[in-house]
Design a protein around this motif. Structure first.
Motif, PDB file in Angstrom:
ATOM      1  N   CYS A  92      31.778 -44.282  17.149  1.00 39.56           N
ATOM      2  CA  CYS A  92      30.531 -43.536  17.375  1.00 39.56           C
ATOM      3  C   CYS A  92      30.814 -42.113  17.853  1.00 39.56           C
ATOM      4  O   CYS A  92      30.222 -41.155  17.359  1.00 39.56           O
ATOM      5  CB  CYS A  92      29.675 -44.281  18.409  1.00 39.56           C
ATOM      6  SG  CYS A  92      30.536 -44.582  19.972  1.00 39.56           S
ATOM      7  N   CYS A 133      29.996 -38.654  15.626  1.00 35.78           N
ATOM      8  CA  CYS A 133      29.065 -37.682  16.203  1.00 35.78           C
ATOM      9  C   CYS A 133      29.708 -36.297  16.256  1.00 35.78           C
ATOM     10  O   CYS A 133      29.103 -35.297  15.858  1.00 35.78           O
ATOM     11  CB  CYS A 133      28.664 -38.131  17.602  1.00 35.78           C
ATOM     12  SG  CYS A 133      27.424 -37.078  18.342  1.00 35.78           S
ATOM     13  N   CYS A 161      25.921 -43.163  14.748  1.00 37.61           N
ATOM     14  CA  CYS A 161      26.737 -43.790  15.796  1.00 37.61           C
ATOM     15  C   CYS A 161      26.430 -45.287  15.880  1.00 37.61           C
ATOM     16  O   CYS A 161      27.330 -46.111  16.053  1.00 37.61           O
ATOM     17  CB  CYS A 161      26.498 -43.106  17.139  1.00 37.61           C
ATOM     18  SG  CYS A 161      24.759 -42.953  17.576  1.00 37.61           S
TER      19      CYS A 161
END
Ligand code: SF4
Ligand code: SF4
Ligand code: FES
Length: 231
Positions: free
Chosen positions: A132, A136, A173
């Motif tokens: 995640c 991002c 995510c």
């Protein structure tokens, strides 16, 4: 022009693109090395250690994560030796103990030959794989989430626990997190450290056909080459 190197994986000669990792090369050739934190489009950090292989050099072998190991000319890699399988089984077992209700982790563990878990369950909702955080930062350049804290308190969160304005609410995510695949109907309580029947059922296949891939149900997010072929 693309440059290539010649190497062997489990004795088979393969031609690999220079700059590629051993894991991506193996998957391209249909050699299924279990992995969890790796995402093909993101950088590799070697967080889960599931993708370990033996790298043989000058007659000596070294255990290393194949996602962080780049291909080299003349390289010799063994992905499925007794030593690797034993270590990988233990790593997978520890991951199940951390997050016993993750369907994705149970499936990977089954592929690694785990039948029961000898470690106490911690029932955590994150195994710190970093998928995640990397998507991002690297795909969205948002850096809206990150690792916070150390040791036992390490977890993923927004800065100061508040969703910042620069979060794009893309949900990538969440989509990439191994904890968000439909939860396993597996054990929840301490003292029930076994795999649930759904994953255990797949063991029949692995037992009948040694080394067979059970085509675990992780979907495209995990980029298993055999999954892609099966679709
Ligand atoms: S939803 Fe926000 S935190 Fe999650 S990947 Fe997108 S930008 Fe990052
Ligand atoms: S929240 Fe999910 S994707 Fe992020 S580090 Fe934890 S287990 Fe991995
Ligand atoms: S996939 Fe290589 S360490 Fe996780």
């Amino acid at each position: 022009m693309e440059q290539y190197v010649n190497m062997t994986i489990d004795g088979a000669i393969v031609r690999a693109k220079k700059g590629m990792s051993v894991l991506d090369t193996a998957m391209e050739y249909g050699v299924c090395i279990p992995h969890l934190c790796h995402v093909q489009t993101l950088s590799d950090v070697g967080a889960c250690r599931l993708c370990i292989v033996e790298h043989v050099r000058n007659g000596r072998s070294q255990i290393t994560t194949s996602c962080t190991l780049n291909v080299q000319e003349g390289m010799k890699v063994l992905s499925n030796t007794e030593k690797v399988r034993k270590l990988r089984r233990n790593i997978a077992e520890l991951l199940v103990a951390e997050a016993p209700n993750s369907r994705a982790i149970q499936d990977v563990a089954v592929r690694c030959g785990v039948r029961e878990v000898r470690y106490p369950f911690r029932n955590k909702n994150c195994v710190l794989c970093g998928r995640c955080v990397r998507v991002c930062g690297e795909t969205w350049q948002a850096k809206a989430i990150g690792f916070i804290g150390r040791g036992k308190n390490r977890h993923v969160d927004f800065p100061f626990g508040e969703k910042p304005d620069f979060c794009k609410s893309c949900n990538t995510c969440i989509d990439l997190c191994p904890m968000t695949i439909t939860p396993c109907a597996g054990p929840m309580k301490t003292g029930e450290e076994y795999l649930c029947s759904q994953c255990e059922g797949q063991l029949m296949t692995t037992e009948q056909v040694p080394d067979a891939c059970v085509w675990c149900d992780l979907g495209r997010g995990f980029q298993c080459a055999r999954q892609a072929q099966a679709v």
